[in-house]
Scaffold this motif. Sequence first.
Motif, PDB file in Angstrom:
ATOM      1  N   HIS A   1      14.252  -2.963   1.468  1.00 15.89           N
ATOM      2  CA  HIS A   1      14.790  -1.772   0.797  1.00 15.89           C
ATOM      3  C   HIS A   1      16.317  -1.779   0.820  1.00 15.89           C
ATOM      4  O   HIS A   1      16.959  -0.731   0.868  1.00 15.89           O
ATOM      5  N   ASP A   2      16.882  -2.981   0.819  1.00 18.05           N
ATOM      6  CA  ASP A   2      18.353  -3.131   0.822  1.00 18.05           C
ATOM      7  C   ASP A   2      18.996  -2.459   2.024  1.00 18.05           C
ATOM      8  O   ASP A   2      20.111  -1.914   1.927  1.00 18.05           O
ATOM      9  N   GLY A   3      18.306  -2.476   3.156  1.00 18.18           N
ATOM     10  CA  GLY A   3      18.868  -1.931   4.392  1.00 18.18           C
ATOM     11  C   GLY A   3      18.798  -0.429   4.508  1.00 18.18           C
ATOM     12  O   GLY A   3      19.299   0.146   5.477  1.00 18.18           O
ATOM     13  N   ASP A   4      18.149   0.231   3.533  1.00 16.97           N
ATOM     14  CA  ASP A   4      18.059   1.693   3.540  1.00 16.97           C
ATOM     15  C   ASP A   4      16.599   2.090   3.386  1.00 16.97           C
ATOM     16  O   ASP A   4      15.995   1.870   2.338  1.00 16.97           O
ATOM     17  N   TYR A   5      16.034   2.678   4.438  1.00 19.41           N
ATOM     18  CA  TYR A   5      14.616   3.034   4.437  1.00 19.41           C
ATOM     19  C   TYR A   5      14.478   4.549   4.537  1.00 19.41           C
ATOM     20  O   TYR A   5      14.822   5.154   5.540  1.00 19.41           O
ATOM     21  N   TYR A   6      14.012   5.186   3.454  1.00 24.50           N
ATOM     22  CA  TYR A   6      13.887   6.638   3.366  1.00 24.50           C
ATOM     23  C   TYR A   6      15.193   7.343   3.753  1.00 24.50           C
ATOM     24  O   TYR A   6      15.196   8.300   4.529  1.00 24.50           O
ATOM     25  N   GLY A   7      16.293   6.826   3.229  1.00 22.25           N
ATOM     26  CA  GLY A   7      17.590   7.459   3.457  1.00 22.25           C
ATOM     27  C   GLY A   7      18.217   7.150   4.799  1.00 22.25           C
ATOM     28  O   GLY A   7      19.229   7.748   5.159  1.00 22.25           O
ATOM     29  N   THR A   8      17.638   6.224   5.557  1.00 22.60           N
ATOM     30  CA  THR A   8      18.166   5.859   6.878  1.00 22.60           C
ATOM     31  C   THR A   8      18.572   4.387   6.880  1.00 22.60           C
ATOM     32  O   THR A   8      17.770   3.524   6.512  1.00 22.60           O
ATOM     33  N   ARG A   9      19.788   4.124   7.269  1.00 26.60           N
ATOM     34  CA  ARG A   9      20.253   2.749   7.376  1.00 26.60           C
ATOM     35  C   ARG A   9      19.615   2.077   8.582  1.00 26.60           C
ATOM     36  O   ARG A   9      19.210   2.738   9.531  1.00 26.60           O
ATOM     37  N   ILE A  10      19.550   0.767   8.541  1.00 30.16           N
ATOM     38  CA  ILE A  10      18.942   0.031   9.644  1.00 30.16           C
ATOM     39  C   ILE A  10      19.692   0.338  10.941  1.00 30.16           C
ATOM     40  O   ILE A  10      20.921   0.203  11.014  1.00 30.16           O
ATOM     41  N   PRO A  11      18.995   0.789  11.986  1.00 27.43           N
ATOM     42  CA  PRO A  11      19.672   1.182  13.230  1.00 27.43           C
ATOM     43  C   PRO A  11      20.334  -0.013  13.919  1.00 27.43           C
ATOM     44  O   PRO A  11      19.778  -1.118  13.944  1.00 27.43           O
ATOM     45  N   GLU A  12      21.507   0.218  14.472  1.00 33.16           N
ATOM     46  CA  GLU A  12      22.211  -0.840  15.217  1.00 33.16           C
ATOM     47  C   GLU A  12      21.378  -1.294  16.419  1.00 33.16           C
ATOM     48  O   GLU A  12      21.355  -2.477  16.761  1.00 33.16           O
ATOM     49  N   GLN A  13      20.672  -0.329  17.040  1.00 33.06           N
ATOM     50  CA  GLN A  13      19.866  -0.672  18.207  1.00 33.06           C
ATOM     51  C   GLN A  13      18.740  -1.627  17.834  1.00 33.06           C
ATOM     52  O   GLN A  13      18.391  -2.528  18.617  1.00 33.06           O
ATOM     53  N   LEU A  14      18.179  -1.455  16.639  1.00 33.78           N
ATOM     54  CA  LEU A  14      17.115  -2.353  16.200  1.00 33.78           C
ATOM     55  C   LEU A  14      17.650  -3.777  16.042  1.00 33.78           C
ATOM     56  O   LEU A  14      16.974  -4.744  16.419  1.00 33.78           O
ATOM     57  N   LYS A  15      18.849  -3.914  15.513  1.00 35.63           N
ATOM     58  CA  LYS A  15      19.459  -5.243  15.377  1.00 35.63           C
ATOM     59  C   LYS A  15      19.615  -5.893  16.755  1.00 35.63           C
ATOM     60  O   LYS A  15      19.290  -7.072  16.948  1.00 35.63           O
ATOM     61  N   LYS A  16      20.093  -5.090  17.713  1.00 32.53           N
ATOM     62  CA  LYS A  16      20.297  -5.616  19.068  1.00 32.53           C
ATOM     63  C   LYS A  16      18.965  -5.978  19.721  1.00 32.53           C
ATOM     64  O   LYS A  16      18.854  -6.998  20.409  1.00 32.53           O
ATOM     65  N   ASP A  17      17.943  -5.128  19.501  1.00 35.98           N
ATOM     66  CA  ASP A  17      16.622  -5.404  20.087  1.00 35.98           C
ATOM     67  C   ASP A  17      16.054  -6.708  19.546  1.00 35.98           C
ATOM     68  O   ASP A  17      15.501  -7.524  20.302  1.00 35.98           O
ATOM     69  N   LEU A  18      16.196  -6.910  18.243  1.00 33.14           N
ATOM     70  CA  LEU A  18      15.669  -8.127  17.629  1.00 33.14           C
ATOM     71  C   LEU A  18      16.385  -9.368  18.169  1.00 33.14           C
ATOM     72  O   LEU A  18      15.744 -10.357  18.546  1.00 33.14           O
ATOM     73  N   LEU A  19      17.704  -9.314  18.241  1.00 29.90           N
ATOM     74  CA  LEU A  19      18.478 -10.463  18.734  1.00 29.90           C
ATOM     75  C   LEU A  19      18.207 -10.712  20.219  1.00 29.90           C
ATOM     76  O   LEU A  19      18.144 -11.863  20.656  1.00 29.90           O
ATOM     77  N   ARG A  20      18.024  -9.633  20.976  1.00 32.72           N
ATOM     78  CA  ARG A  20      17.744  -9.794  22.410  1.00 32.72           C
ATOM     79  C   ARG A  20      16.398 -10.474  22.615  1.00 32.72           C
ATOM     80  O   ARG A  20      16.252 -11.376  23.451  1.00 32.72           O
TER      81      ARG A  20
END
Length: 232
Positions: A204-223
Amino acid sequence: MPRRRINIVPLILLSLLTLIFTSCSTYNMQVNDYYGHLRNGNYDKAAKALDNNKLLKKNRNYLLYLLERGKMSHLLHQWDSSNVYFNEADNIMEQSRKNSAKDIIVGTLMNPMMETYQAEDFEKYLVHYYKSLNYLQLGRPDEALVEARRISLRNYTQEEKAGKNKYESDAFSFMLQGMIYEKNQDINNAFIAYRNAVDVYLAHDGDYYGTRIPEQLKKDLLRMANQNGFVD
């Protein structure tokens, strides 16, 4: 002298609209005490008002009562009680069919409040979210994971029935699954769940139901990728 013909259709429509608006007003008046306490954060008073509400305790509104009572118990940190209400509501929603033609006619032509309450799609999803959070609070991560997975299963089931799923994949359910897996030290499945959540945002181009992808989710995935040794 010829009689003047009177068109009764506008009169019927006016009467129906008046009845509908009156019904809505009556409903708001009867539940105002409960929702007033809820908005003000007075959960104990809200729970008492809910239990004393004759309208919501009627058979046709029993599902709505269970949903509200499960939510109230969750807000009061009564995790076991909350799941008792949500489990009963869940069973009713799984077994219930669409309202009968008679039920719809009564609700449409006479009084919308007379129609048996049917849960909205989002309420069916929320039941699983609440139950999952309740199980986490009770220290039962396996049951919590089952409820989180049921969100995805409901997505797939609705897509098969309707051909197109209104909610598509649920990014938050994947994040919830990831957190539960991580809590259980299952880092591989945690990585997969977080990656699935990221994929939903990227679709969804980084925007899901009006919410941008959370920074914490990026960190969780990389961790999780790092702990799994996925250096790419």
